[in-house]
Scaffold this motif. Sequence first.
Motif, PDB file in Angstrom:
ATOM      1  N   VAL A 107       0.847  -1.195   0.000  1.00  0.00           N
ATOM      2  CA  VAL A 107       0.000   0.000   0.000  1.00  0.00           C
ATOM      3  C   VAL A 107       0.882   1.244   0.000  1.00  0.00           C
ATOM      4  CG1 VAL A 107      -1.699   1.308   1.342  1.00  0.00           C
ATOM      5  CG2 VAL A 107      -1.938  -1.160   1.109  1.00  0.00           C
ATOM      6  N   LEU A 108       1.915   1.256   0.815  1.00  0.00           N
ATOM      7  CA  LEU A 108       2.870   2.371   0.814  1.00  0.00           C
ATOM      8  C   LEU A 108       3.485   2.551  -0.565  1.00  0.00           C
ATOM      9  CD1 LEU A 108       4.865   1.893   4.146  1.00  0.00           C
ATOM     10  CD2 LEU A 108       3.252   3.709   3.600  1.00  0.00           C
ATOM     11  N   TYR A 109       3.903   1.442  -1.171  1.00  0.00           N
ATOM     12  CA  TYR A 109       4.567   1.489  -2.474  1.00  0.00           C
ATOM     13  C   TYR A 109       3.644   2.060  -3.551  1.00  0.00           C
ATOM     14  CZ  TYR A 109       6.883  -0.191  -6.687  1.00  0.00           C
ATOM     15  OH  TYR A 109       7.472  -0.269  -7.912  1.00  0.00           O
ATOM     16  N   PHE A 110       2.406   1.579  -3.614  1.00  0.00           N
ATOM     17  CA  PHE A 110       1.490   2.011  -4.670  1.00  0.00           C
ATOM     18  C   PHE A 110       0.924   3.410  -4.446  1.00  0.00           C
ATOM     19  CE2 PHE A 110       1.213  -2.578  -5.628  1.00  0.00           C
ATOM     20  CZ  PHE A 110       1.609  -2.494  -6.944  1.00  0.00           C
ATOM     21  N   THR A 111       1.035   3.929  -3.235  1.00  0.00           N
ATOM     22  CA  THR A 111       0.604   5.307  -3.001  1.00  0.00           C
ATOM     23  C   THR A 111       1.748   6.300  -3.129  1.00  0.00           C
ATOM     24  OG1 THR A 111       0.813   4.947  -0.613  1.00  0.00           O
ATOM     25  CG2 THR A 111      -1.383   4.718  -1.564  1.00  0.00           C
ATOM     26  N   GLY A 112       2.932   5.819  -3.489  1.00  0.00           N
ATOM     27  CA  GLY A 112       4.030   6.721  -3.794  1.00  0.00           C
ATOM     28  C   GLY A 112       5.021   6.956  -2.675  1.00  0.00           C
ATOM     29  N   TYR A 113       4.859   6.286  -1.548  1.00  0.00           N
ATOM     30  CA  TYR A 113       5.818   6.428  -0.451  1.00  0.00           C
ATOM     31  C   TYR A 113       7.008   5.513  -0.675  1.00  0.00           C
ATOM     32  CZ  TYR A 113       2.202   8.919   2.141  1.00  0.00           C
ATOM     33  OH  TYR A 113       1.258   9.819   2.540  1.00  0.00           O
ATOM     34  N   GLN A 114       8.098   5.804  -0.010  1.00  0.00           N
ATOM     35  CA  GLN A 114       9.273   4.945  -0.043  1.00  0.00           C
ATOM     36  C   GLN A 114       9.032   3.737   0.853  1.00  0.00           C
ATOM     37  OE1 GLN A 114      12.032   5.539  -1.931  1.00  0.00           O
ATOM     38  NE2 GLN A 114      10.885   7.262  -2.758  1.00  0.00           N
ATOM     39  N   LYS A 115       9.756   2.639   0.587  1.00  0.00           N
ATOM     40  CA  LYS A 115       9.596   1.427   1.400  1.00  0.00           C
ATOM     41  C   LYS A 115       9.997   1.641   2.847  1.00  0.00           C
ATOM     42  CE  LYS A 115      12.079  -1.448  -0.857  1.00  0.00           C
ATOM     43  NZ  LYS A 115      12.762  -2.638  -1.363  1.00  0.00           N
ATOM     44  N   VAL A 116      10.877   2.604   3.096  1.00  0.00           N
ATOM     45  CA  VAL A 116      11.389   2.807   4.451  1.00  0.00           C
ATOM     46  C   VAL A 116      10.512   3.742   5.289  1.00  0.00           C
ATOM     47  CG1 VAL A 116      13.762   2.327   3.798  1.00  0.00           C
ATOM     48  CG2 VAL A 116      12.898   4.652   3.633  1.00  0.00           C
ATOM     49  N   GLU A 117       9.471   4.300   4.687  1.00  0.00           N
ATOM     50  CA  GLU A 117       8.577   5.197   5.431  1.00  0.00           C
ATOM     51  C   GLU A 117       7.855   4.418   6.530  1.00  0.00           C
ATOM     52  OE1 GLU A 117       7.901   8.453   5.038  1.00  0.00           O
ATOM     53  OE2 GLU A 117       8.978   8.844   3.183  1.00  0.00           O
ATOM     54  N   PRO A 118       7.590   5.042   7.673  1.00  0.00           N
ATOM     55  CA  PRO A 118       6.821   4.353   8.716  1.00  0.00           C
ATOM     56  C   PRO A 118       5.361   4.205   8.291  1.00  0.00           C
ATOM     57  CG  PRO A 118       7.233   6.621   9.339  1.00  0.00           C
ATOM     58  CD  PRO A 118       7.998   6.383   8.073  1.00  0.00           C
ATOM     59  N   LEU A 119       4.709   3.187   8.804  1.00  0.00           N
ATOM     60  CA  LEU A 119       3.317   2.933   8.434  1.00  0.00           C
ATOM     61  C   LEU A 119       2.372   4.056   8.873  1.00  0.00           C
ATOM     62  CD1 LEU A 119       3.068  -0.868   9.241  1.00  0.00           C
ATOM     63  CD2 LEU A 119       3.404   0.230   7.030  1.00  0.00           C
ATOM     64  N   GLU A 120       2.806   4.875   9.819  1.00  0.00           N
ATOM     65  CA  GLU A 120       1.966   5.956  10.319  1.00  0.00           C
ATOM     66  C   GLU A 120       1.647   7.001   9.255  1.00  0.00           C
ATOM     67  OE1 GLU A 120       4.613   4.739  12.027  1.00  0.00           O
ATOM     68  OE2 GLU A 120       3.407   3.682  13.520  1.00  0.00           O
ATOM     69  N   VAL A 121       2.424   7.066   8.176  1.00  0.00           N
ATOM     70  CA  VAL A 121       2.132   8.032   7.115  1.00  0.00           C
ATOM     71  C   VAL A 121       0.799   7.732   6.452  1.00  0.00           C
ATOM     72  CG1 VAL A 121       4.542   8.598   6.666  1.00  0.00           C
ATOM     73  CG2 VAL A 121       3.439   6.808   5.342  1.00  0.00           C
ATOM     74  N   LEU A 122       0.327   6.486   6.558  1.00  0.00           N
ATOM     75  CA  LEU A 122      -0.974   6.134   5.993  1.00  0.00           C
ATOM     76  C   LEU A 122      -2.132   6.745   6.778  1.00  0.00           C
ATOM     77  CD1 LEU A 122      -0.375   2.395   5.088  1.00  0.00           C
ATOM     78  CD2 LEU A 122      -0.417   4.370   3.546  1.00  0.00           C
ATOM     79  N   GLN A 123      -1.881   7.149   8.011  1.00  0.00           N
ATOM     80  CA  GLN A 123      -2.922   7.792   8.809  1.00  0.00           C
ATOM     81  C   GLN A 123      -3.147   9.238   8.394  1.00  0.00           C
ATOM     82  OE1 GLN A 123      -1.382   7.084  12.728  1.00  0.00           O
ATOM     83  NE2 GLN A 123      -2.552   5.190  12.933  1.00  0.00           N
ATOM     84  N   ASP A 124      -2.177   9.816   7.704  1.00  0.00           N
ATOM     85  CA  ASP A 124      -2.333  11.165   7.182  1.00  0.00           C
ATOM     86  C   ASP A 124      -3.295  11.098   6.002  1.00  0.00           C
ATOM     87  OD1 ASP A 124      -2.090  13.798   6.539  1.00  0.00           O
ATOM     88  OD2 ASP A 124      -0.064  13.640   5.732  1.00  0.00           O
ATOM     89  N   ARG A 125      -4.374  11.867   6.034  1.00  0.00           N
ATOM     90  CA  ARG A 125      -5.426  11.757   5.038  1.00  0.00           C
ATOM     91  C   ARG A 125      -5.152  12.545   3.760  1.00  0.00           C
ATOM     92  NH1 ARG A 125      -8.317   7.497   5.787  1.00  0.00           N
ATOM     93  NH2 ARG A 125     -10.418   8.244   5.944  1.00  0.00           N
ATOM     94  N   LYS A 126      -4.001  13.171   3.641  1.00  0.00           N
ATOM     95  CA  LYS A 126      -3.660  13.892   2.422  1.00  0.00           C
ATOM     96  C   LYS A 126      -3.157  12.896   1.374  1.00  0.00           C
ATOM     97  CE  LYS A 126      -2.205  17.728   5.183  1.00  0.00           C
ATOM     98  NZ  LYS A 126      -1.042  18.180   5.898  1.00  0.00           N
ATOM     99  N   THR A 127      -3.567  13.083   0.121  1.00  0.00           N
ATOM    100  CA  THR A 127      -3.107  12.178  -0.922  1.00  0.00           C
ATOM    101  C   THR A 127      -1.710  12.559  -1.377  1.00  0.00           C
ATOM    102  OG1 THR A 127      -4.163  13.524  -2.608  1.00  0.00           O
ATOM    103  CG2 THR A 127      -5.416  11.669  -1.770  1.00  0.00           C
TER     104      THR A 127
END
Length: 53
Positions: free
Chosen positions: A24-44
């Motif tokens: 999910v992180l990968y397909f939304t444009g985040y790096q693999k090393v990003e913490p999972l908490e970035v998914l809680q941010d509702r900004k696209t």
Amino acid sequence: MNANFPELGLKMEDCMEINWIKSVLYFTGYQKVEPLEVLQDRKTQYKRNFKAK
């Protein structure tokens, strides 16, 4: 993959194995090393539409 689809010409460095939440992180444009908490941010992260099954 090469046994079933040799025409793709895949190499090991073309592939990566990750769990579904990291994908999910990968397909939304985040790096693999990003913490999972970035998914809680509702900004696209990006403005493209994406649909998958």
